[in-house]
Design an enzyme around this catalytic site. Structure first.
Site, PDB file in Angstrom:
ATOM      1  N   TYR A 224       0.859  -1.187   0.000  1.00 20.29           N
ATOM      2  CA  TYR A 224       0.000   0.000   0.000  1.00 20.29           C
ATOM      3  C   TYR A 224       0.892   1.232   0.000  1.00 20.29           C
ATOM      4  CZ  TYR A 224      -3.101   3.714   1.389  1.00 20.29           C
ATOM      5  OH  TYR A 224      -3.789   4.894   1.405  1.00 20.29           O
TER       6      TYR A 224
ATOM      7  N   GLU B  51      -2.908   7.729  -4.274  1.00 19.10           N
ATOM      8  CA  GLU B  51      -2.938   6.433  -3.600  1.00 19.10           C
ATOM      9  C   GLU B  51      -2.696   5.322  -4.620  1.00 19.10           C
ATOM     10  OE1 GLU B  51      -6.673   4.503  -2.310  1.00 19.10           O
ATOM     11  OE2 GLU B  51      -5.868   4.632  -0.290  1.00 19.10           O
TER      12      GLU B  51
END
Ligand code: GDP
Ligand code: MN
Length: 394
Positions: A109, A197
């Protein structure tokens, strides 16, 4: 403003981040054609909507043949796709992205956000990619790595290496990771993003680091500096009421209640919503019509608020400081002559020339309820709403 995954990938690619090969399609046939163009044996068909969580909602399909691509795309086009991030009404799928399949060894992530407490850009990363950051922070908070960028010097190489080591990236790939982090940071800074992101950022079986998903959000107030970004806006992904309001320069947020609010000033609009709640009602919207409440703006506001079929009463709450109540009252009266309003309208005016304003409302002959305090206005709105509903249901 949000953009699509394929657009974010194109931007990040231009800043040196490696992304899988892919092509955009507007029909299932075009999706198959895109795959043929790319060649290979495995592809991923991905619904392009302004929301994540598509994987679990059937919006990401791994395919091994033309028929599978055709079927996967067929199942996505025209659907209202509901994911945990879209709300119950979902988001329409009008574009799909076809990518070359990637052999995934690890999912990481990676996020870039504005950290309000340090007032800096913060990098958030975790070795537990693939899950939402909310899930990661609930299930494995210790896996989260945070790093704050000092704006005077920008993101430093040693910082990137530290992040790479914390994520257990193999030594031979650390340089790729540094390159990826710096590319994302430059895109964030140079394009006035508020969020980047990549979830997941993957390490492949053949030692490459690739952005498999990408999400970017931009600061609306800086869009004028980036015409190439602002033209990526996709209105099909926005609440139609909100985009119409934005086009007219009104700040509008649709809510689930039935008392429409027309207010000048964001703080007063918030207070109005609170007071309606306190009086036992439910606001249908947040609406700030701005400082100069001209008759035209008030009329636009009425049209916008009444375009929501749930609205069964409208509360107009104007505080005139620089403005003048008589002028606003004139605006309300003119607006009500232009716009057909079949629900009770409650008006509360306060500030400069309030007596003259109330007189204009009184003498207009329109069925308006006027109030002096905000409490009274909210209570009258709830009472008028109940009366109106009772009459309608008879
Ligand atoms: P999201 O669910 O909207 O965040 O969509 P993502 O783009 O993140 O895709 C969801 C998941 O699909 C990823 O976490 C991967 O596990 C998987 N996925 C996406 N692309 C590929 C691919 O090229 N190959 C494989 N094997 N899996 C993929
Ligand atoms: Mn994702």
């Amino acid at each position: 403003m949000d953009i699509h995954e394929y657009q974010a990938k194109e931007i990040l690619k231009s800043f040196g981040v490696t992304v899988p090969q892919g092509g955009l399609a507007y029909s299932p046939e075009q999706a198959v054609y895109r795959a043929q163009e790319m060649g290979g044996k495995c592809w991923v068909v991905k619904a392009q909507i302004h929301a994540g969580g598509r994987g679990k909602a059937g919006g990401v399909k791994v395919c091994n043949s033309d028929t599978e691509i055709q079927e996967a795309a067929d199942g996505m086009f025209g659907k209202q796709m509901v994911t945990p991030q879209t709300g119950p009404e979902g988001k329409g799928v009008y574009r799909v992205y076809v990518e070359a399949g990637v052999p995934i060894a690890r999912e990481i992530y990676l996020g870039f956000v504005m950290d309000r407490s340090s007032q800096r850009v913060m990098i958030v990363a975790s070795s537990q990619g693939g899950m939402d950051i909310e899930e990661i922070s609930a299930e494995s908070p210790d896996s989260i790595v945070r790093s704050i960028v000092e704006p005077a010097v920008g993101l430093q190489d040693f910082q990137c290496r530290e992040i790479a080591f914390d994520l257990d990236i193999e030594a031979s790939m650390v340089q790729q990771m540094v390159h990826t982090l710096k590319g994302c940071y430059r895109a964030f800074r140079e394009l006035d993003a508020t969020m980047v992101e990549i979830n997941p950022l993957v390490v492949t079986g053949d030692n490459r680091i690739l952005a498999l998903d990408a999400k970017m959000t931009f600061d609306d107030n800086a869009l004028f500096r980036h015409p190439s970004v602002s033209e990526l806006r996709d209105k099909s992904q926005e609440d139609p009421r909100e985009s119409r309001a934005a086009d007219q320069g009104l700040s509008y947020v649709g809510l689930d209640g039935n008392i429409g609010c027309i207010v000048n000033g964001a703080g007063l609009a918030m207070a109005t919503m609170d007071t309606i709640k306190l009086a036992g009602g439910e606001p249908a919207n947040f609406l700030d019509i701005g400082g100069g409440a001209t008759p035209e703006r008030v009329a636009k506001a009425f049209r916008l608020v009444l375009s929501d079929d749930n609205v069964q009463a409208v509360l107009v709450n104007i505080f005139a400081g620089i403005n003048r109540c008589d002028w606003v009252a004139e605006g309300v009266v003119q607006a009500l002559k232009q716009v057909q309003v079949d629900v009770p309208v409650i008006v509360r005016l306060a500030g400069t020339n309030v007596e003259e304003g109330l007189k204009i409302l009184d003498e207009s002959g329109l069925p308006l309820v006027s109030a002096t305090t905000l409490n009274e206005a909210a209570e009258s709105s709830v009472a008028a709403l109940r009366d109106h509903m009772a009459k309608k249901n008879k």
